[in-house]
Design an enzyme around this catalytic site. Structure first.
Site, PDB file in Angstrom:
ATOM      1  N   ASP A 139       4.761   1.158   5.832  1.00 34.37           N
ATOM      2  CA  ASP A 139       5.998   0.585   6.368  1.00 34.37           C
ATOM      3  C   ASP A 139       7.014   0.284   5.270  1.00 34.37           C
ATOM      4  OD1 ASP A 139       4.347  -1.301   5.345  1.00 34.37           O
ATOM      5  OD2 ASP A 139       4.237  -2.542   7.161  1.00 34.37           O
ATOM      6  N   LYS A 181       5.178  -5.446  20.971  1.00 30.34           N
ATOM      7  CA  LYS A 181       5.133  -4.015  20.665  1.00 30.34           C
ATOM      8  C   LYS A 181       5.277  -3.292  21.995  1.00 30.34           C
ATOM      9  CE  LYS A 181       2.082  -4.338  16.600  1.00 30.34           C
ATOM     10  NZ  LYS A 181       0.670  -4.424  16.168  1.00 30.34           N
TER      11      LYS A 181
HETATM   12  P1  PGA Z   1       0.704  -1.514  13.498  1.00 30.75           P
HETATM   13  O1  PGA Z   1       1.183  -3.020  13.609  1.00 30.75           O
HETATM   14  O2  PGA Z   1       0.476  -1.244  12.064  1.00 30.75           O
HETATM   15  O3  PGA Z   1      -0.537  -1.485  14.313  1.00 30.75           O
HETATM   16  O4  PGA Z   1       1.784  -0.697  14.083  1.00 30.75           O
HETATM   17  C1  PGA Z   1       2.135  -3.549  12.815  1.00 30.75           C
HETATM   18  C2  PGA Z   1       1.886  -5.039  12.780  1.00 30.75           C
HETATM   19  O5  PGA Z   1       0.733  -5.470  12.767  1.00 30.75           O
HETATM   20  O6  PGA Z   1       2.827  -5.787  12.805  1.00 30.75           O
HETATM   21 ZN    ZN Z   2       0.411  -7.567  13.010  1.00 32.85          ZN
END
Ligand code: PGA
Ligand code: ZN
Length: 475
Positions: A252, A386
């Protein structure tokens, strides 16, 4: 049919007369353009075709992109992705053919959009979001959308939402606010990932990420600048200490120096903030993602370390003590998933100390039943939202309402597998979530969201309101 019959059937003379009168009333400088726009508006929008394709997400793994066609245009959306467990969340449909993208291709989900979903939605008015979403839920028939695939359904739902906004001639965030019955619009406080760890990075840091929140900014634009400057100062701090290698980034976009302790990471971030001079205007949040290193009843802080000493197994009570110390020593205002997703008892115990916001991500999985339980039992006080764990825009709006009614904080969240779609930026403004987490202030798929928030703020002009100090209870 004769020309006259055609004109009569469609009441065209009356419609043209109305358009001419409207142009005269508006004193339009360009009457022909005005009349043609007026006529276009008089035609109701209908979905004419829904077409999907397989694209790749930011990890290089297939996901679904949809072009929703109406008689007025084409509207595109794509579904983000991560390791959906399907436990309490919606299910992604993947082909499972190991010979194609290691089993991850999504041709079945694409086919479902092109055939079943398209057939069900053709002729519908794209402004009727809940009817569109319900039609897909009915077609799927399963509880977790596993028949058609959440990757198929969500992309269509978001594309329809964009088409609905276009039909109403309002921005997407405004349409989303209307759908939820809200009349306030708020620019969220961004939680920028600056250090990556956990499953998303190749270093030894157990926790998933350290984020910075420019709560003291006066506008989103300033928040982005503060985030970016801190990120670049952090890069210099890391290079000084760990060399250029320390600046490799996680999925990320956060830096992933080879550190192994919470404190090492927090000290780097603290130093970067002090170099910017923003000091107390920037706060810190961490996503522990503790489920990933919970072994039985213990938490293994060395779970990724090549030279495990076996000394770093912590009990849940040790973890509470550690969080208390960290919150006292650093400006931490939010901790996500401090315990295993099934350790409701310690999450609640830590929340009751009211030291910081406690966010439920894996704990809740954006699932309304788990949220209701957590609200009733005061397990945490914020939702990590999400949308691909839910599957439709309508249901995501309901989940946000549930959290807000409980006076929880709401963090609109990206996934590790992202696309260029900036839908969650508009979603966070339209629902005034107050917080958004979309990764580092770098990399295109993350900046797609932050840059869209810049545009929204510019468009709102004097009406733009940045959540700032009200990040947790933005109305
Ligand atoms: P993910 O979640 O990596 O499963 O997309 C991101 C997060 O935990 O905030
Ligand atoms: Zn998280």
């Amino acid at each position: 049919m004769s020309v006259q019959e055609y004109l009569d059937n469609h009441m065209l003379s009356r419609k043209i007369e109305e358009a001419v009168n409207a142009a005269v009333r508006a004193k339009s400088p360009d009457p022909i353009l005005f009349i043609s726009n007026h006529m276009r508006k008089a035609v109701p929008s209908v979905i004419t075709k829904v077409k999907a394709r397989q694209i790749l997400d930011s990890r290089g793994i297939p996901t679904v992109e949809v072009d929703l066609h109406t008689n007025k245009g084409v509207f595109r959306a794509s579904t983000p992705s991560s390791d959906l467990t399907g436990l309490y969340e919606a299910v992604e449909l993947r082909d499972g053919d190991k010979g194609s993208y290691l089993g991850n291709s999504v041709s079945k989900a694409v086919k479902n959009v092109n055939e079943k979903i398209s057939e069900a939605l053709v002729g519908m008015d794209p402004t009727l979001q809940s009817q569109i979403d319900q039609a897909m839920i009915d077609l799927d028939k399963t509880e977790k959308k596993g028949e058609l695939g959440v990757n198929a359904i969500l992309a269509v739902s978001m594309a329809a939402c964009k088409a609905g906004a276009a039909q109403k001639e309002v921005p997407l965030y405004k349409h989303i606010a209307d759908l939820s019955g809200r009349n306030t619009l708020t620019l969220p406080v961004p939680a920028f990932t600056v250090i990556s760890g956990g499953k998303r990075a190749g270093n030894s840091l157990a926790i998933q990420e350290i984020m910075i929140l420019p709560i003291g900014a006066s506008r989103f634009e300033e928040a982005l600048q503060m985030g970016s400057e801190t990120y670049h100062h952090l890069k210099a701090v890391i290079v000084d200490k760990y060399g250029a290698q320390g600046c490799n980034v996680g999925e990320d976009g956060g830096f992933a120096p080879n550190i192994s302790s919470f404190k090492e990471g927090l000290d780097l971030v603290k130093e970067a903030i002090s170099r910017t001079g923003y000091n107390e205007r920037i706060k810190i949040a961490i996503d522990v993602a503790a489920t990933d290193f919970c072994m039985g009843t213990k938490y293994d802080l060395d779970y990724k370390s090549p030279n495990k000493s076996g000394q770093n197994f912590k009990s849940a009570d040790d973890m509470i003590k550690l969080y208390r110390e960290l919150c006292a020593e650093y400006p931490i205002v939010s901790i996500e998933d401090p315990f295993d997703k099934e350790d409701w008892e310690h999450t609640k115990r830590f929340s009751s100390l009211a030291i910081c916001q406690v966010v439920g991500d894996d704990l809740l999985m954006s699932n309304s039943q788990r949220m209701k339980k957590a609200i009733e039992e005061s397990t945490c006080d914020a939702l990590l939202l999400k949308i691909n764990q839910i599957g439709t825009v309508t249901e995501a709006i309901e989940v946000v309402k549930l959290a807000k009614d409980a006076h929880w904080g709401v963090v609109a969240s990206h996934r590790c597998g992202e696309t260029e779609d900036s839908f969650i930026a508009d979603f966070s403004v339209g629902l005034s979530t107050g917080q958004i987490k979309a990764g580092a202030p770098c990399r295109g798929e993350r900046l797609a969201k932050y840059n869209q928030l810049l545009r929204i703020e510019e468009e709102l002009g004097d009406d733009a309101f940045y959540a700032g100090e009200e990040w947790r209870e933005s109305s």
